[in-house]
Design an enzyme around this catalytic site. Structure first.
Site, mmCIF file in Angstrom:
data_model
loop_
_atom_site.group_PDB
_atom_site.id
_atom_site.type_symbol
_atom_site.label_atom_id
_atom_site.label_comp_id
_atom_site.label_asym_id
_atom_site.label_seq_id
_atom_site.Cartn_x
_atom_site.Cartn_y
_atom_site.Cartn_z
ATOM 1 N N HIS A 83 19.657 -47.517 31.697
ATOM 2 C CA HIS A 83 19.124 -46.153 31.713
ATOM 3 C C HIS A 83 17.831 -46.042 32.527
ATOM 4 O O HIS A 83 16.743 -46.148 31.945
ATOM 5 C CB HIS A 83 18.830 -45.714 30.280
ATOM 6 N N CYS B 274 25.343 -44.865 32.170
ATOM 7 C CA CYS B 274 25.939 -45.255 30.884
ATOM 8 C C CYS B 274 27.273 -44.536 30.667
ATOM 9 O O CYS B 274 28.228 -44.809 31.373
ATOM 10 C CB CYS B 274 24.946 -45.007 29.761
ATOM 11 N N GLU C 6 16.510 -43.384 33.594
ATOM 12 C CA GLU C 6 15.767 -42.185 33.171
ATOM 13 C C GLU C 6 14.893 -42.452 31.952
ATOM 14 O O GLU C 6 13.995 -41.685 31.649
ATOM 15 C CB GLU C 6 16.747 -41.027 32.904
#
Lengths: 236, 78
Positions: free
Chosen positions: A202, A85, A204
């Site tokens: 994302h 990002c 994660e």
């Protein structure tokens, strides 16, 4: 394996990145933006957020921070760097990845789960993703529309540098499934040397089923596998 | 001395802000508008001689104040 996760003023996905790496059985430590060294890192994550308030342009100020000089050197030496990002925006501003990220075509901040097609499994970031598997991961950005001039796009295609593209649930690259207007539905790319990658989604935030998807861990597992290969090759 | 810098999106880059402003202007009844481009304006106050200021700010524009991948800039010093 040990991951360095950068922290700029207004980074906000740094803790998620640290959590994901540790939850997947590896070590991670924060590196403050004023540091000149990455510590004992095998790989670097430039996390999401709004570094320096996104002032001037997303990532424009972060790229001049002392820690980014260390990241540049790390990448020049072949080290693995992943930008997520805002981290992707920082890496393009720093010239470590080609192109730029501009305002979403509908001017809206998109916070939702999207589908990703992995364009090639031949990379340090995608090698553990089963061929044809469609990943479901979240995005949260206002400026994620990938732009590059025609010559750069051609180069990305020729060199197999496009890693992920926005698609629908069955893997079709449609305009409707493109949340921000990115050229060629590009969600993530790598550099020519293939050791630096960036993506707007994302991974994660998608490493445990309780979060709605654990598809993101395939990206981390690819990096773990790449680091393991590197370590084995070095030992041999 | 004052430097004035105008940063605008390159023509090849889609400018949704410009398009939205254009639509709004048209809805307000303004006619004949062909295109709107939304950019940034920076004003920098500085000392020193004009030529070296131009040289150093030109470099700053290229490296930092604009992103040559997506933006053009115009630098004026007065």
């Amino acid at each position: 394996m040990n991951f360095a996760v950068l922290q700029f003023p207004a980074s906000n996905c740094d803790q998620d990145a640290i959590y994901a790496v540790r939850a997947l059985g590896h070590s991670a430590h924060y590196v403050w933006h004023k540091e000149n060294s990455l510590g004992n890192a095998d790989a670097v994550i430039v996390p999401g957020g709004f570094s320096y308030g996104d002032y001037l342009r997303c990532g424009a100020i972060a790229r001049f921070s002392p820690v980014m000089q260390a990241v540049k050197q790390f990448a020049d030496n072949g080290g693995i760097v992943l930008g997520v990002c805002n981290g992707f925006q920082v890496l393009t501003e720093a010239g470590l990845l080609p192109g730029a990220l501009v305002r979403n075509r509908d001017l809206q901040f998109h916070c939702e789960h999207i589908f990703l097609k992995t364009a090639t499994t031949d990379s340090l970031f995608t090698n553990q993703i089963p061929a044809g598997k469609i990943l479901r991961v979240p995005i949260a950005h206002g400026e994620g529309c990938y732009f590059a001039d025609d010559a750069t796009l051609e180069k990305l295609k020729t060199n197999n540098q496009i890693l992920w593209q926005y698609c629908d649930a069955t893997g079709n690259l449609t305009d409707k499934s493109n949340p921000n207007g990115a050229l060629l539905n590009i969600a993530g790319i790598c550099n020519e040397r293939r050791n630096v990658a960036g993506l707007m989604p994302h991974p994660e935030r998608a490493c445990e089923p309780i979060l709605g998807s654990d598809d993101g861990k395939l990206i981390f597992e690819s990096i773990f596998a790449a680091l393991q290969n590197k370590a084995t090759a070095k030992a041999a | 001395m004052k430097a004035k810098i105008i940063v605008t999106p390159k023509k090849a880059v889609v400018d949704p802000q410009g398009k939205t402003v254009q639509t709004a202007l048209e809805q307000m009844g303004h006619r004949g508008i062909k295109a709107v481009h939304v950019g940034k304006y920076l004003e920098i106050e500085l000392d020193g001689d004009k030529e070296s200021a131009r040289k150093s700010l030109d470099e700053a524009c290229h490296k930092f104040l604009s992103n040559p991948v997506i933006e053009d800039y115009k630098l004026e010093i007065e």
